[in-house]
Enzyme design. Structure first.
Site, PDB file in Angstrom:
ATOM      1  CG  ASP A 138      -2.093  -1.001   1.009  1.00  0.00           C
ATOM      2  OD1 ASP A 138      -2.647  -1.061  -0.108  1.00  0.00           O
ATOM      3  OD2 ASP A 138      -2.417  -1.728   1.961  1.00  0.00           O
ATOM      4  CG  ASP A 155      -7.949  -3.505  -2.946  1.00  0.00           C
ATOM      5  OD1 ASP A 155      -8.365  -4.477  -3.600  1.00  0.00           O
ATOM      6  OD2 ASP A 155      -8.378  -3.227  -1.823  1.00  0.00           O
TER       7      ASP A 155
HETATM    8  N1  GLY Z   1      -7.452  -1.502   0.024  1.00  0.00           N
HETATM    9  C1  GLY Z   1      -8.372  -1.912   0.976  1.00  0.00           C
HETATM   10  C2  GLY Z   1      -9.785  -1.574   0.696  1.00  0.00           C
HETATM   11  O1  GLY Z   1     -10.160  -1.120  -0.362  1.00  0.00           O
HETATM   12  O2  GLY Z   1     -10.562  -1.796   1.593  1.00  0.00           O
END
Ligand code: GLY
Length: 408
Positions: free
Chosen positions: A120, A186
């Site tokens: 992330d 994501d």
């Molecule tokens: N990246 C985590 C979410 O979208 O909850």
């Protein structure tokens, strides 16, 4: 107690908010939306500045009591969103009092540039430093972006052609699922950092990793109807797909709404960065799936998962709506058939989000702007709450909308 710097700095901002006409017409709801965002964020800034501990508090959502704020540390995937929202609020208001505060909140998470244990880093650093570099300390912030890209690149698995999202060591819930190299949709959002790092450094390694990841994801994550899986698990040694599953969705074969939103936004961004039309086609195909879904509500704020089994009684997810709106404003600027229709759809989402159904009354909602988002129902976490990333993409969308309308 520390002096509430924000109270002084933001006083000018708030003047006028109190007198904002509430019975706005369709034409002026954006102005009211910005005023409302200012007022809530000013209250949040005051809470942060009043804190007497050494840390700089970073708000993410409300606690289960629905009033007190839940804060996060720099390694949390959501740590870049509040600093990023500060930069967007500055852009939307032009209030220079916000700049030193935005710098402070951005620099408070600089240690994230060295994170290598999850994917992330792109969300964290690009939303904070990546926005800040457009206004202040460009060289200094650029170094942070390039270091963050180096950290993210350590997670590239060449045989599979992907950046690994989560580690599966120890007894984590990811390892209990039997995954070896899980990649979540994501992760498309982290690629923007890599594209930026190549532009800054001239090192094409980052760009090439981003393109490899986007291509593998396009091949493996999507179904024929344009919807996507949440998790694809690869064998990192051979690249073979081991599992197609979900973590935050209703079911492995369901369409988790935020996953669809990340795909629409991520492939629109990949088209911007590469000019490769197959990415634009993928973004449109996934958007069409959402747009044409028989259970898409009339106000265009999706259910948390479009295949959940108790629609229409399932929670909505405002964060998905905000991400899709922001993506569509950008998509409407590209050479596509009927481009204005994408902006119209985004405008309809945003008009819904700016309404009292989704926008909190100032002084409520734990000082966040929007209500009714969902973190993860399978984890029984953050259900029908405010989320800092819903606010971030809403502000980004407001800025994109304003920029588009100023051009005509
Ligand atoms: N990246 C985590 C979410 O979208 O909850």
């Amino acid at each position: 107690m520390k002096k509430t710097v924000a109270a002084a700095c933001i006083a000018a901002i708030l003047t006028g908010c109190a007198t904002t006409e509430k019975n706005e017409t369709a034409a002026d709801w954006t102005e009211s939306a910005v005023s409302n965002a200012r007022e809530q964020m000013a209250a949040m800034i005051d809470a942060i500045e009043a804190d007497t501990t050494d840390q700089v508090l970073n708000p993410v959502t409300t606690k289960r009591n629905r009033f007190s704020t839940a804060w996060c540390g720099y390694a949390d995937w959501r740590s870049g969103f509040f600093p990023g929202s500060m930069w967007y609020l500055y852009e939307l208001t032009g209030d220079t009092a916000l700049v030193p505060l935005a710098e402070k909140y951005t620099e408070a998470i600089s240690e994230a540039q060295n994170l290598t244990w999850h994917h992330d880093i792109g969300f964290i650093i690009n939303c904070s430093f990546g926005n800040g570099r457009r206004f202040v300390k460009k060289d200094e912030y650029d170094k942070v972006l390039v270091q963050a890209a180096k950290s993210l690149a350590t997670r590239f698995r060449p045989a599979a052609g992907v950046i690994q999202s989560w580690n599966v060591t120890g007894n984590s819930w990811q390892s209990q699922r039997g995954w070896k190299c899980p990649v979540i949709i994501d992760n498309m959002m982290n690629l923007e950092l890599l594209f930026e790092a190549t532009k800054i450094s001239g090192d094409s390694t980052f760009y090439n990793i981003a393109v490899d990841h986007a291509n593998t994801t396009m091949r493996e994550h999507f179904r024929p109807d344009g919807s996507c899986y949440h998790v694809i698990d690869y064998d990192p040694a051979t690249g073979e797909v081991c599992h197609r599953q979900t973590a935050q969705g209703f079911a492995d074969e369901s369409a988790w709404s935020r996953g669809q939103a990340w795909a629409i936004y991520g492939y629109t961004m990949c088209y911007r960065e590469t000019g490769d039309s197959k990415y634009l086609e993928q973004a449109i195909k996934t958007f069409d799936f959402m747009k044409n879904h028989p259970d898409m509500p009339a106000d265009l704020v999706p259910y948390w998962d479009m295949s959940a089994d108790d629609i229409p009684n399932e929670p909505r997810d405002v964060s998905s709506a905000a991400v899709i709106a922001s993506a569509l404003y950008e998509l409407s600027t590209f050479p596509v058939d009927n481009a204005p229709a994408y902006k119209d759809y985004a405008d309809k989402i945003m008009a819904s989000l700016a309404s009292p159904e989704y926008t909190a009354e100032p002084g409520t909602n734990g000082r966040f702007i929007l209500k009714h988002s969902v973190g993860s129902i399978p984890h029984n976490s953050e259900i029908d709450v405010p989320l800092n990333y819903a606010d971030y993409y809403y502000l980004e969308a407001l800025k994109r909308k304003r920029d588009l309308e100023q051009q005509v």
